[in-house]
Each structure stands twice: as structure tokens, then as C-alpha cells.
Design an enzyme around this catalytic site. Structure first.
Site, PDB file in Angstrom:
ATOM      1  N   TYR A   1      38.434  36.965  29.461  1.00 38.28           N
ATOM      2  CA  TYR A   1      37.607  36.519  28.555  1.00 38.28           C
ATOM      3  C   TYR A   1      37.576  37.556  27.486  1.00 38.28           C
ATOM      4  CZ  TYR A   1      33.320  35.323  25.966  1.00 38.28           C
ATOM      5  OH  TYR A   1      32.521  35.027  25.064  1.00 38.28           O
ATOM      6  N   HIS A   2      37.598  38.713  27.641  1.00 38.15           N
ATOM      7  CA  HIS A   2      37.388  39.749  26.417  1.00 38.15           C
ATOM      8  C   HIS A   2      38.805  39.725  25.632  1.00 38.15           C
ATOM      9  CE1 HIS A   2      34.961  40.635  29.925  1.00 38.15           C
ATOM     10  NE2 HIS A   2      33.861  40.683  28.781  1.00 38.15           N
TER      11      HIS A   2
ATOM     12  N   HIS B   1      33.018  46.519  20.453  1.00 38.25           N
ATOM     13  CA  HIS B   1      33.858  45.162  20.135  1.00 38.25           C
ATOM     14  C   HIS B   1      34.720  45.723  18.976  1.00 38.25           C
ATOM     15  CE1 HIS B   1      30.262  43.697  21.517  1.00 38.25           C
ATOM     16  NE2 HIS B   1      30.820  42.530  21.998  1.00 38.25           N
TER      17      HIS B   1
HETATM   18  C1  MLC Z   1      32.083  25.535  46.199  1.00 40.03           C
HETATM   19  N1  MLC Z   1      31.498  25.625  47.531  1.00 40.03           N
HETATM   20  C2  MLC Z   1      31.727  24.378  48.186  1.00 40.03           C
HETATM   21  C3  MLC Z   1      32.181  23.473  46.973  1.00 40.03           C
HETATM   22  N2  MLC Z   1      32.418  24.205  46.059  1.00 40.03           N
HETATM   23  N3  MLC Z   1      31.536  24.079  49.412  1.00 40.03           N
HETATM   24  C4  MLC Z   1      31.816  22.828  49.587  1.00 40.03           C
HETATM   25  N4  MLC Z   1      32.260  21.989  48.814  1.00 40.03           N
HETATM   26  C5  MLC Z   1      32.443  22.054  47.530  1.00 40.03           C
HETATM   27  N5  MLC Z   1      33.153  21.402  46.688  1.00 40.03           N
HETATM   28  C6  MLC Z   1      30.943  26.789  48.082  1.00 40.03           C
HETATM   29  C7  MLC Z   1      31.935  28.018  47.835  1.00 40.03           C
HETATM   30  O1  MLC Z   1      32.865  28.061  49.026  1.00 40.03           O
HETATM   31  C8  MLC Z   1      31.051  29.194  47.996  1.00 40.03           C
HETATM   32  O2  MLC Z   1      30.795  29.542  49.130  1.00 40.03           O
HETATM   33  C9  MLC Z   1      29.750  28.810  47.512  1.00 40.03           C
HETATM   34  O3  MLC Z   1      29.726  27.065  47.586  1.00 40.03           O
HETATM   35  C10 MLC Z   1      29.645  29.062  45.921  1.00 40.03           C
HETATM   36  O4  MLC Z   1      30.561  28.157  44.994  1.00 40.03           O
HETATM   37  P1  MLC Z   1      31.501  29.156  44.244  1.00 40.03           P
HETATM   38  O5  MLC Z   1      32.585  28.271  43.831  1.00 40.03           O
HETATM   39  O6  MLC Z   1      32.081  30.363  44.916  1.00 40.03           O
HETATM   40  O7  MLC Z   1      30.444  29.515  43.018  1.00 40.03           O
HETATM   41  P2  MLC Z   1      29.847  30.883  42.828  1.00 40.03           P
HETATM   42  O8  MLC Z   1      28.994  31.447  43.661  1.00 40.03           O
HETATM   43  O9  MLC Z   1      29.321  30.601  41.384  1.00 40.03           O
HETATM   44  O10 MLC Z   1      30.824  31.994  42.697  1.00 40.03           O
HETATM   45  C11 MLC Z   1      31.751  31.650  41.450  1.00 40.03           C
HETATM   46  C12 MLC Z   1      32.762  32.773  41.248  1.00 40.03           C
HETATM   47  C13 MLC Z   1      32.095  34.204  41.048  1.00 40.03           C
HETATM   48  C14 MLC Z   1      33.686  32.812  42.415  1.00 40.03           C
HETATM   49  C15 MLC Z   1      33.700  32.664  39.903  1.00 40.03           C
HETATM   50  O11 MLC Z   1      32.968  35.205  41.010  1.00 40.03           O
HETATM   51  C16 MLC Z   1      31.032  34.184  39.908  1.00 40.03           C
HETATM   52  O12 MLC Z   1      29.809  33.707  39.911  1.00 40.03           O
HETATM   53  N6  MLC Z   1      31.567  34.956  38.759  1.00 40.03           N
HETATM   54  C17 MLC Z   1      30.601  34.754  37.781  1.00 40.03           C
HETATM   55  C18 MLC Z   1      30.954  35.949  36.619  1.00 40.03           C
HETATM   56  C19 MLC Z   1      29.866  36.153  35.430  1.00 40.03           C
HETATM   57  O13 MLC Z   1      29.074  35.500  35.456  1.00 40.03           O
HETATM   58  N7  MLC Z   1      30.549  36.877  34.579  1.00 40.03           N
HETATM   59  C20 MLC Z   1      29.732  37.172  33.179  1.00 40.03           C
HETATM   60  C21 MLC Z   1      30.663  37.776  32.426  1.00 40.03           C
HETATM   61  S1  MLC Z   1      29.911  37.937  30.732  1.00 40.03           S
HETATM   62  P3  MLC Z   1      31.425  30.908  49.983  1.00 40.03           P
HETATM   63  O14 MLC Z   1      30.657  30.957  51.138  1.00 40.03           O
HETATM   64  O15 MLC Z   1      32.643  30.378  50.212  1.00 40.03           O
HETATM   65  O16 MLC Z   1      31.146  32.017  48.959  1.00 40.03           O
HETATM   66  C22 MLC Z   1      30.798  39.075  29.967  1.00 40.03           C
HETATM   67  C23 MLC Z   1      30.432  39.243  28.782  1.00 40.03           C
HETATM   68  C24 MLC Z   1      30.534  40.719  28.208  1.00 40.03           C
HETATM   69  O17 MLC Z   1      31.467  39.719  30.678  1.00 40.03           O
HETATM   70  O18 MLC Z   1      29.384  41.449  28.209  1.00 40.03           O
HETATM   71  O19 MLC Z   1      31.585  41.091  27.719  1.00 40.03           O
HETATM   72  N1  5AD Z   2      22.494  37.884  26.197  1.00 41.17           N
HETATM   73  C1  5AD Z   2      23.355  36.513  26.435  1.00 41.17           C
HETATM   74  N2  5AD Z   2      24.423  36.592  25.876  1.00 41.17           N
HETATM   75  C2  5AD Z   2      25.438  37.517  25.628  1.00 41.17           C
HETATM   76  N3  5AD Z   2      26.307  37.693  25.511  1.00 41.17           N
HETATM   77  C3  5AD Z   2      26.713  39.232  25.492  1.00 41.17           C
HETATM   78  N4  5AD Z   2      25.480  39.852  25.503  1.00 41.17           N
HETATM   79  C4  5AD Z   2      24.605  38.881  25.858  1.00 41.17           C
HETATM   80  C5  5AD Z   2      23.184  38.785  26.203  1.00 41.17           C
HETATM   81  N5  5AD Z   2      22.604  40.021  26.284  1.00 41.17           N
HETATM   82  C6  5AD Z   2      27.595  36.814  25.353  1.00 41.17           C
HETATM   83  C7  5AD Z   2      27.912  36.414  23.989  1.00 41.17           C
HETATM   84  C8  5AD Z   2      29.264  37.309  23.641  1.00 41.17           C
HETATM   85  C9  5AD Z   2      29.695  37.264  24.970  1.00 41.17           C
HETATM   86  C10 5AD Z   2      30.572  38.618  25.233  1.00 41.17           C
HETATM   87  O1  5AD Z   2      28.643  37.126  26.005  1.00 41.17           O
HETATM   88  O2  5AD Z   2      28.230  34.947  24.030  1.00 41.17           O
HETATM   89  O3  5AD Z   2      29.991  36.931  22.953  1.00 41.17           O
END
Ligand code: MLC
Ligand code: 5AD
Length: 714
Positions: free
Chosen positions: A233-234, A596
Site C-alpha cells: 500500500y505505502h 510521508h
Molecule cells: C473467510 N473465511 C471463510 C470464508 N472466507 N470461511 C468459510 N467460507 C469462506 N468463504 C474464514 C477465514 O478462513 C478466517 O478464519 C475467517 O473466516 C476470517 O476471514 P479472513 O479472510 O481471514 O478475514 P480477516 O480475519 O479479516 O483477515 C484478513 C487478513 C488479515 C488475513 C487480510 O491479515 C487482516 O485483517 N488484515 C488487515 C490489515 C489492516 O487492516 N491493515 C491496515 C493498514 S492501514 P481462519 O480461522 O482461517 O483465520 C495502514 C495505513 C498507514 O497501514 O498508516 O500507513
Molecule cells: N484514521 C483513519 N484513516 C487514516 N489513515 C491514516 N491515518 C488514519 C487515521 N488516523 C488512512 C488514510 C491514509 C492512509 C495511509 O491511511 O487514508 O492515506
């Protein structure tokens, strides 16, 4: 090769519509270097083995689960955090009640970089870009009323990953939740921090050890927890096109696998809990294909490690729509952009999704903008019926062909990285960062020429921009509240227990031992995040990056027809040199913990292309350090870039520091995510110009140059 029997007829018909020109003139070369044709047919599917595979089966092009959304839709996981733990907790609870399904915590930059809220370096950052967390007491408030045995929680943390993950585990313990019940994800992806996001603390080697330690601890104690979110993403936000994003992200993944194997783990104990994170931009079909290509490539790359468990080579991912693609100008257009990007992520088969708020370029989401962002996903899930069929675009001539093109192009870059010795070495060489920055500069040049259209920015502009919606502002009192609580915690804990736990942690850092495990007693004893970070920093040291800058990419993207604009600025810079003996000289700086750097990198390299002398300060400057550098480099002007809401504190402080050094003749301008409502405040403090997001380079360069010319040659 079987060509469509009527292909020639189509060519003739197309050519006739185009007054005799070949349809080939409609071919489009994407920024990824992929040629996209106006028409795809069955012949484009020939030789594409993955087309006829099934979802839930290798190589997972069509999705990691057999039933995909028909069985369970993706997780609506909105990233959020601001101000204090209490305010963020209230916001989370409201969002969950309104249909959000998973949590995702955004921490403030002080927390990311391992500083407590009372540290002098972070005065401008507390609670601004995310929630301020200083100890497990804050963590407990953050998750108050949220059952951690049921709710999957993502935490975006990379630098201070040990105290934060330990804090989450201890907060859960104190809720009565066992380690093995915890489900969620920690970002824990340090390589991309060196490459783009910049919230590292320690140098690469100990940082990679931390990652292996976390994987090892979680594989034993927290089997449902995703130990890393390998993030492209970044990179995309920093300017990477979709092929670069795919290649560098997967290459990072391979590097982590190697590090874990080297630490003695078996591939199948950790690989099923590796997860990914992709950014989705405005090239609709490209990013659908990107997710499909990434799954295929990850399966291919993992096969070298001979996993036995199919889950070890199954790419599961979170996606976020692009913040960079959203504009300050005519901001309701952003709702439409986000919807399109969300559809790309969904048609690409994401497991979890964050949709950005329309006020992205102005501030953090408000209740209102967050509602629209969340409902964008709910409407796709519950009204549009797109969830009924698995991989509905599978077999599309264009999508399948594009998927393969991304696989092929990304593989070439992955091979290059491998030749450099893997991603850690490649990052050291500067190669990936240069590629991303070059891609960003070229994109900016295309936008500035109007070749890439952005509605409301370089086409269909509004004559009068008016902001008539609420903008979230984090009050400066958050810092005082945090500092007061830190004092209270320090006064009420057992200092001997804290001291011992911190010494044990330092010893583990020095002599070996699992760092996450060693941090748990310190957290339980109420050691603060800053203290825990310092206990490791005393052994590992703090990393400082060397800042390099590309040159030539911006100017070379200008067509001859459009060169006039930049030539005019070059001429004025030459004229300034003739009259004063020096080129106009500018320092671009980033103050506070805001990492950033896309903006300053694009400014620095394009201004240099336009004839300025440009200096870039190191990251994370205090206002005093930035002022000192401006004076030492004898610049005419300082440009302060702010994307993390520190502008009202940091830019006026810079002006004060310049005054203290007797350098109040140095002009100060600011740029970045600065709400228009703050412009007058900054002008009052002595800022001479403010450039909001989307300002074309020639426009800001012209204004900057005018300010310098007026002072020195008129
Ligand atoms: C999914 N499941 C199913 C299914 N689909 N079961 C039956 N039938 C289907 N069709 C099951 C999965 O096996 C799992 O169980 C459970 O349901 C959850 O599904 P998942 O697909 O694993 O979803 P989730 O829990 O939401 O996990 C998604 C993920 C995880 C694996 C991608 O890593 C995640 O949530 N990542 C989010 C990261 C995030 O939000 N980052 C923000 C960055 S912002 P089991 O038991 O197998 O686990 C940022 C900005 C900044 O970075 O600041 O710079
Ligand atoms: N709350 C909600 N969204 C955020 N982002 C960054 N910081 C926050 C926050 N505190 C989102 C914005 C940005 C990306 C890196 O994550 O969309 O572009």
C-alpha cells in the site's frame, strides 16, 4: 494460434471508424509498461494456464477460498484512530454498531517511533495522525467493551511493534482472554518502512530479528493471529505503479520467509499466517488483475521453500483504496473514486477492505465522512449482489491477459531484486526507492501536463472552492492529558519491578531470547512504550536514513509541446543566477515524526529539474534542526511539508527558530495536507505561501520563484 474468424472484419470496421487509421493507434501503454489494446479476444487467453483453475486451489488466481464472498463476504475493516484512547474507543464502538466488522488501529506518530507523549521531539504529533498510546493502561481503554476473544483487531505498527503487540496481549490477559484466542493482524513489516513509510526505529538487522521473534512467539501461543501484513500500500502511495507494488511487496515477503527459516522455524509453522496488504488505485482493471497476479506469483515464489500445507502459499490480503488519489479540490468526487477503487479490490478478491473518507486530503475522517466510507462497502455487499458469484471476472479476455502481463512484468523485477541478493540488500542499494520515486515524478509530470486527468484538479475545475463540511481537528490538549497520565502511572507502579523487567529486556536484546516474550513482564509492570523501546534501543541503536534524490525523471516526462512551461521557469532560474551569482536555493524539510516523503521527494527532484538548487533535510527534524540547516546551507527559502497534522505547531516554530538565528530573511512556505481553514493562521505566523495537495509543480515553482525574485532581484 487461433485468431477469431472475423478478426480482419473487425479491424476493417475499426479502421473505417477511425478514418483509415489502424486500430493499433488505440493501444495504450500503461505506466507499468504494459500495452493495453482496445480489444481482447479468445486468442489472448491461449497459453494462460491459470485461467482454467478453481478458487480455493493453487495457484489461487481466482481467490484463496473455494466459496469466496458467496460463502462469507470480505471483512469491512476501517482503519481509524485519533486523539486519546478514550475518544478512539468511542469511535470504534459506534462504527461497529453501524456495520463495521473488524477493527484496525491507527497509532499516532510518536507511538510509531517509540516515544512517550512527553518526549520533546514529538510535541507536534500527539494524537494527531492516530491514537496516542503510552502504556497498557491506554491499551485497556482503547479496547474497553470490545471483547478481544471475538473481535479481530489489526494494528498498524512496525517500529514500536514489541511494546504495542505486548500491550495488546496484556490488555487481553487483563480482559480474561487467553493468548490462543486472539485473532487479528500486526503489520510488522519493517522492510517497506525503510523503503517508503519511514516509521522505523532500529537498524534493519535487529528489526528483522524482532519480526522472526514475533512469528516464533505467535506460532506457539497465538495460532489464529496473522503475524505480519506485508504491505505494498505505502509503495503505491509513494508513487509505485501496480507492477512495482506487486514485485517489491512479494520480494519483501520472500525476505521474511528466509529470515524466519534462518531463525530455525519450519515453513509450515509460520507461512499460513503471513498476510498481505495492497493499495488500490484508479486504474480499475489493472488493480483487479494485480490482486489475481499477486496470488499466482506468491504461490510460485513459495514453492521454492517446499511447504506441505497448502495454506503456506495462499496469499490472503487486506486492501485499502488510495489516499493519494483523493483530492482536496471538489472533494465529493472522492466518494466516487473510492467506490471505484473498492470495486476493484472486491473484484480482485480481497479478504478485508478499508475505504477512505472523502475528506482524506483535508484531515482525519469525521463521523460523517467515516459513515459514507463504511456504507460504500456495506452497499456493495448488501445491495449490489456482487457477492453472489466467485471471481466474476474470471475468464475475461482482458482481465486474464492483464493478470498474466503483471505476473510477467513483476517477475522480471523480482528477478532483479534476487540478483541484488534479496530485498534487504536491494533496499540498501537504493534500487527500489529510486524506482518508486521515478514513477512518482513521472506521474506528477503527466498530471501537470493534463495527460492524466484528475477531475477538479487539472480538468473541470471549480471557479470557487468552498469547504462546507466539518473538518476533524485534534485538540492540542491531548498531549497534556497523556503527559498527566504518564506521571500518574509512573507514580503508582513498583519501580523495582519495572527496572528489573527492563533490564531483562535489554539483556534479551543483547544476548538472545525472544523479545516479545521478554517484553511482556515489562508491560505487565506498567513500563511505558518509550521505556520499552529505549531498553532495546540501548543495544540496537536508532536508524537514520540517508536521503538520496533522483533527477531528470520529471522533466523527461514532458512532451516537447508542453516543455515551454518548464523552460520558462528554467530561464528565470538562469536569470537569477546571472543577477545574484547563485541559483534560487531551497531547503525542503519534514519536521516532527511525519514520514510521508513522496511530496518532498517529488518537489525536490522536479524543482532541481526546473533549475533550483535543492537541499533535502533528513527526516524527523525538530524545527530548531531544520532552521539550523537552512542557515548553514544559506538557502533563500524553506519549504515545510506536512501530511500528519503537525503544521500549526511545527511551521510557526520553524519561523521562530529562524528568527532566533537572526535568519528571518529566509522565506518560509508550507505544503501538504493543510486544511484551508488553517491557511490564515499560518499566514499570520509569517508563512508566505501554502500549497495544498494537487498544486501543479509549475504553479508552486512559479510562486516560490516569485517570492525569491521579489526579495533579491526586484
Ligand atoms: C473467510 N473465511 C471463510 C470464508 N472466507 N470461511 C468459510 N467460507 C469462506 N468463504 C474464514 C477465514 O478462513 C478466517 O478464519 C475467517 O473466516 C476470517 O476471514 P479472513 O479472510 O481471514 O478475514 P480477516 O480475519 O479479516 O483477515 C484478513 C487478513 C488479515 C488475513 C487480510 O491479515 C487482516 O485483517 N488484515 C488487515 C490489515 C489492516 O487492516 N491493515 C491496515 C493498514 S492501514 P481462519 O480461522 O482461517 O483465520 C495502514 C495505513 C498507514 O497501514 O498508516 O500507513
Ligand atoms: N484514521 C483513519 N484513516 C487514516 N489513515 C491514516 N491515518 C488514519 C487515521 N488516523 C488512512 C488514510 C491514509 C492512509 C495511509 O491511511 O487514508 O492515506
Amino acid at each position: 494460434m487461433s485468431v477469431h474468424p472475423e478478426k480482419e472484419k473487425w479491424e476493417a470496421a475499426a479502421s473505417k471508424l477511425m478514418k483509415g487509421k489502424s486500430p493499433d493507434v488505440l493501444n495504450w501503454k500503461t505506466p507499468e509498461g504494459i500495452t493495453v489494446k482496445p480489444l481482447y479476444t479468445a486468442e489472448d487467453l491461449e497459453g494462460l494456464d491459470a485461467t482454467n483453475t478453481l478458487p480455493g486451489f493453487a495457484p489461487y488466481v481466482r481467490g484463496p477460498m473455494a466459496t469466496m464472498y458467496a460463502g462469507r463476504p470480505w471483512t469491512i475493516r476501517q482503519y481509524a484512530g485519533f486523539s486519546t484512547a478514550k475518544e478512539s474507543n468511542e469511535f470504534y464502538r459506534k462504527n461497529l454498531a453501524a456495520g463495521q466488522k473488524g477493527l484496525s488501529v491507527a497509532f499516532d506518530l510518536a507511538t510509531h517511533r517509540g516515544y512517550d507523549s512527553d518526549h520533546p521531539r514529538v510535541a507536534g504529533d500527539i494524537g494527531k495522525a492516530g491514537v496516542a498510546i503510552d502504556s497498557v493502561e491506554d491499551m485497556k481503554i482503547l479496547f474497553d467493551g470490545i471483547p478481544l476473544d471475538e473481535m479481530s483487531v489489526s494494528m498498524t505498527m512496525n517500529g514500536a511493534v514489541i511494546p504495542i503487540l505486548a500491550g495488546y496481549i496484556v490488555a487481553a490477559e487483563e480482559q480474561g482472554v487467553k493468548h490462543e484466542q486472539l485473532q487479528g493482524t500486526i503489520q510488522n513489516d519493517i522492510l517497506k518502512e525503510y523503503l517508503t513509510r519511514n516509521t522505523y526505529i532500529y537498524p534493519p538487522e535487529p528489526s528483522m530479528r524482532i519480526i522472526s521473534d514475533i512469528m516464533s512467539f505467535c506460532s506457539k501461543e497465538m495460532p489464529k493471529y496473522n503475524t505480519i501484513s506485508i504491505s505494498g500500500y505505502h509503495m503505491m502511495e509513494a508513487g509505485a505503479n501496480s507492477v512495482l507494488q506487486t514485485a517489491f511487496t512479494l520480494a519483501d515477503g520472500v525476505e521474511y520467509v528466509r529470515a524466519a527459516l534462518k531463525s530455525g522455524m519450519d515453513v509450515d509453522t509460520f507461512a499460513p499466517r503471513l498476510s498481505f496488504f495492497f493499495g488500490i488505485g484508479m486504474n480499475f482493471f489493472m488493480d483487479i488483475a494485480m490482486l489475481r497476479a499477486a496470488r499466482l506469483l506468491w504461490h510460485r515464489l513459495m514453492s521454492q521453500f517446499n511447504p506441505k500445507n497448502p495454506k503456506s502459499s495462499m496469499l490472503r490480503t487486506h486492501c485499502q483504496t488510495s489516499g493519494w488519489s483523493l483530492t482536496e479540490q471538489d472533494p465529493y468526487n472522492n466518494v466516487i473514486r473510492t467506490t471505484l477503487e473498492a470495486m476493484s479490490a472486491v473484484l480482485g478478491g480481497t479478504q478485508s477492505l478499508h475505504t477512505n473518507s472523502f475528506d482524506e486530503a483535508i484531515g482525519l475522517p469525521t463521523d460523517f465522512s467515516a459513515r459514507i466510507a463504511r456504507n460504500t462497502q456495506i452497499i456493495i455487499q448488501e445491495e449490489s449482489q456482487v457477492c453472489k458469484v466467485v471471481d466474476p471476472l474470471g475468464g475475461s479476455y482482458y482481465i486474464e491477459s492483464l493478470t498474466q502481463a503483471i505476473v510477467d512484468e513483476a517477475q522480471k523485477i523480482i528477478d532483479e531484486v534476487e540478483e541484488l541478493g534479496g530485498m534487504a540488500k536491494a533496499i540498501e542499494s537504493g534500487m527500489p526507492k529510486m524506482r518508486v520515486e521515478e514513477s512518482a515524478a513521472r506521474k506528477q509530470a503527466r498530471i501537470d501536463q493534463g495527460l492524466d486527468v484528475i477531475v477538479g484538479v487539472n480538468k473541470y475545475k471549480l471557479a470557487n472552492e468552498k469547504i462546507d463540511f466539518e473538518v476533524r481537528e485534534v485538540p492540542a490538549t491531548v498531549r497534556d492529558e497523556q503527559v498527566a497520565r504518564l506521571k500518574e502511572i509512573k507514580a503508582s507502579r513498583n519501580p523495582i519491578a519495572v527496572e528489573k523487567a527492563l533490564t531483562d529486556l535489554t539483556n534479551a536484546a543483547k544476548n538472545g531470547g525472544n523479545l516479545l516474550e521478554a517484553a511482556l513482564p515489562a508491560v505487565r509492570a506498567r513500563a511505558t512504550l518509550g521505556e520499552i523501546s529505549d531498553a532495546m534501543e540501548s543495544v540496537f541503536g536508532r536508524f537514520t536514513a540517508t536521503t538520496r534524490c533522483i533527477s531528470g525523471a520529471y522533466a523527461s516526462e514532458y512532451s516537447d509541446k508542453n516543455k515551454e512551461v518548464i523552460d520558462a521557469i528554467r530561464k528565470r532560474c538562469d536569470n537569477f543566477l546571472e543577477k545574484t551569482g547563485r541559483r534560487p536555493r531551497m531547503l525542503v524539510t519534514k519536521m516532527g515524526q511525519d514520514g510521508h516523503d513522496r511530496g518532498i521527494k517529488v518537489i525536490a527532484s522536479s524543482y532541481a529539474d526546473l533549475g533550483f538548487d535543492v537541499d533535502i533535510s533528513p527526516m524527523f527534524q525538530t524545527p530548531a534542526e531544520a532552521a539550523k540547516m537552512a542557515v548553514e546551507n544559506d538557502v533563500h527559502i524553506v519549504g515545510a511539508s506536512s501530511l500528519a497534522a503537525g503544521h500549526k505547531t511545527l511551521v510557526p516554530a520553524l519561523i521562530e527558530e529562524l528568527k532566533k538565528l537572526g535568519a528571518d530573511d529566509i522565506i518560509v512556505v508550507a505544503g501538504g495536507v493543510i486544511p484551508p481553514g488553517d491557511y490564515d493562521y499560518l499566514y499570520d505566523k509569517g508563512v508566505k505561501a501554502v500549497f495544498g495537495p494537487g498544486t501543479p509543480i509549475p504553479e508552486s515553482a512559479d510562486k516560490t520563484l516569485q517570492l525569491i525574485e521579489k526579495k533579491y532581484i526586484q
